[in-house]
Design a protein around this motif. Structure first.
Motif, short mmCIF file in Angstrom:
data_model
loop_
_atom_site.label_atom_id
_atom_site.label_comp_id
_atom_site.label_asym_id
_atom_site.label_seq_id
_atom_site.Cartn_x
_atom_site.Cartn_y
_atom_site.Cartn_z
N PRO A 1 -86.73 -12.34 -23.47
CA PRO A 1 -86.01 -11.08 -23.71
C PRO A 1 -84.83 -10.90 -22.75
O PRO A 1 -84.91 -11.30 -21.59
CB PRO A 1 -87.08 -10.02 -23.47
CG PRO A 1 -88.01 -10.63 -22.47
CD PRO A 1 -88.05 -12.10 -22.82
N SER A 2 -83.76 -10.30 -23.24
CA SER A 2 -82.65 -9.94 -22.35
C SER A 2 -83.09 -8.73 -21.53
O SER A 2 -83.81 -7.87 -22.03
CB SER A 2 -81.40 -9.63 -23.15
OG SER A 2 -81.56 -8.48 -23.96
N PRO A 3 -82.68 -8.65 -20.27
CA PRO A 3 -83.16 -7.55 -19.41
C PRO A 3 -82.48 -6.22 -19.70
O PRO A 3 -81.46 -6.15 -20.39
CB PRO A 3 -82.80 -8.04 -18.00
CG PRO A 3 -81.63 -8.93 -18.20
CD PRO A 3 -81.84 -9.60 -19.53
N VAL A 4 -83.06 -5.18 -19.13
CA VAL A 4 -82.43 -3.86 -19.07
C VAL A 4 -82.04 -3.61 -17.62
O VAL A 4 -82.84 -3.83 -16.71
CB VAL A 4 -83.39 -2.76 -19.57
CG1 VAL A 4 -82.89 -1.38 -19.18
CG2 VAL A 4 -83.55 -2.85 -21.08
N THR A 5 -80.81 -3.19 -17.39
CA THR A 5 -80.28 -2.97 -16.04
C THR A 5 -79.90 -1.51 -15.86
O THR A 5 -79.21 -0.94 -16.70
CB THR A 5 -79.02 -3.83 -15.81
OG1 THR A 5 -79.35 -5.21 -15.95
CG2 THR A 5 -78.41 -3.59 -14.44
N GLU A 6 -80.34 -0.90 -14.77
CA GLU A 6 -79.89 0.46 -14.46
C GLU A 6 -78.60 0.39 -13.65
O GLU A 6 -78.51 -0.33 -12.66
CB GLU A 6 -80.94 1.23 -13.67
CG GLU A 6 -80.50 2.66 -13.39
CD GLU A 6 -81.56 3.55 -12.79
OE1 GLU A 6 -81.32 4.78 -12.68
OE2 GLU A 6 -82.65 3.03 -12.44
#
Length: 407
Positions: free
Chosen positions: A69-74
């Protein structure tokens, strides 16, 4: 729910009133020769998605080759600078080939292989779908021919080089505006001349079943993002945002949240040089267009006085298309998704801010969604979450954007 009857959710969670339609939008308005090929494609797609072996092969290649999965970045720096809500990015720019396009290209490539096809035909605007198609062809041992507007060949030279390095033939299309619409025209004409080839359409547009096929292969974005936000934050985002040209990255992430009424959803179109300047100055199809037929399907279209697709413009080559995916047209009419537009200038400013304040270089297409987010964040509460689909990386755009940023 829709102008075309009572909508239901299909197996992939897409609202449609009957096969090939989302409300009154969609359909298959094509010559008989193409209709036969589309029927063959629909049958093969239905069989493939019902086959656990196909789905296992797709899942494996997405993990081992694409890097999902591609990450989620804050984005803490931008969130702090804007005040208000918290900004998160779904990082499709980190996929192999640098954009969301590879999800669909590999899915359709595997489908083509299952159908016994040896040659892929594709269209491309920004070059990311062309690159993804060339990548899939190389991996699967197939030929690949990519049709690309001559204007886009010039302004997206890095991706043209990548396609050629991967073994694809790039065919510049020089008639009309020589951009994405004409690339689709060229690819469709080539498919009619070579019906043994497989047309690998890159966006959630075109005659049925292409919008459904592209949505299926891009829905991995939304399903991942939903799980990731629940795992990380223990809740869903308050708003989900994506740029919209044809609409594949947007419907990909929207699909994970359409059934959650508490999640606002916003699609961002290109206002280009300004909506007030009229046709030829923008490509905001849903914001400024009206229903009509383009490329064999019914949707919102930017049309001239004669009812023909009008000239369109955007600094983002992946967004300058005079139509839009039929599901987006339906979602506009039902009010489930709001569609807005931002200008070139706003997108360029957002591009520069993400580069310098977060160390991420976004595609100019994705920068349209980011521009809306930067305007929206200050009006949100401190703990509210805004999730943007960062659909691609921006190294392809540097030659265009650096002079505009004074660099």
């Amino acid at each position: 729910m829709s102008k075309g009857g009572t909508a239901v959710l299909n197996e992939q969670g897409a609202a449609r009133t009957k096969r090939g339609y989302f409300g009154p939008y969609g359909g298959r308005f094509v010559p008989e020769g193409i209709a036969v090929l589309l029927e063959e494609l629909e049958k093969a797609f239905d069989e493939a998605v019902a086959d656990p072996t196909f789905r296992k092969e797709l899942d494996e290649v997405l993990v081992e080759f694409v890097g999902r999965p591609s990450p989620v970045t804050e984005c803490r720096n931008l969130s702090r600078a804007c005040g208000g809500g918290r900004l998160f990015l779904k990082r499709e720019d980190l996929n192999h080939t640098g954009a969301h396009k590879i999800n669909n290209a590999l899915g359709q490539g595997l489908l083509a292989k299952r159908m016994g096809k040896k040659r892929l035909i594709a269209e491309t605007g920004a070059g990311m779908h062309g690159t993804a198609s060339a990548t899939a062809a190389a991996l699967l041992g197939m030929e690949c021919v990519v049709y690309m507007g001559a204007v886009d060949v010039a302004r997206q030279a890095p991706n043209v080089g990548r396609m050629r390095a991967l073994g694809a033939t790039v065919v510049p299309v020089s008639f009309g505006q020589a951009t994405l619409k004409e690339a689709v025209d060229g690819a469709l004409a080539a498919w009619m001349e070579d019906p043994e080839a497989f047309y690998l359409l890159g966006s959630a547009v075109g005659p049925s079943p292409y919008p459904e096929i592209v949505r299926f292969f891009q829905s991995v974005i939304g399903s991942e993002a939903r799980t990731q936000m629940l795992q990380r934050e223990g809740r869903l985002p308050d708003e989900v945002v994506a740029c919209v040209g044809g609409g594949s990255n947007a419907i990909g992430i929207f699909s994970g949240f359409l059934a959650d009424p508490q999640v606002a959803i916003t699609g961002v179109e290109p206002a280009g040089k300004g909506l007030h300047l009229g046709l030829g100055a923008h490509a905001a199809t849903l914001v400024a267009g009206s229903p009509g037929v383009v490329h064999g399907f019914n949707t919102y279209v930017l049309a001239d006085d004669a009812g023909e697709p009008a000239p369109v413009y955007s600094i983002a080559p992946g967004l300058d298309y005079p139509g839009v995916g039929p599901e987006h047209a339906y979602l506009k009419d039902t009010g489930r998704v709001q569609y807005v537009a931002v200008t070139d200038e706003e997108a360029i400013t957002a591009f520069g801010r993400l580069c310098r304040e977060e160390g991420i270089i976004p595609a100019i297409e994705s920068s349209h969604a980011l521009a809306y987010a930067l305007k929206r964040l200050p009006s949100m509460e401190k703990e509210q979450i805004l999730l943007v689909n960062l659909s691609g990386r921006g190294d392809k755009d540097l030659d265009t954007l650096l002079p505009l940023l004074g660099l």
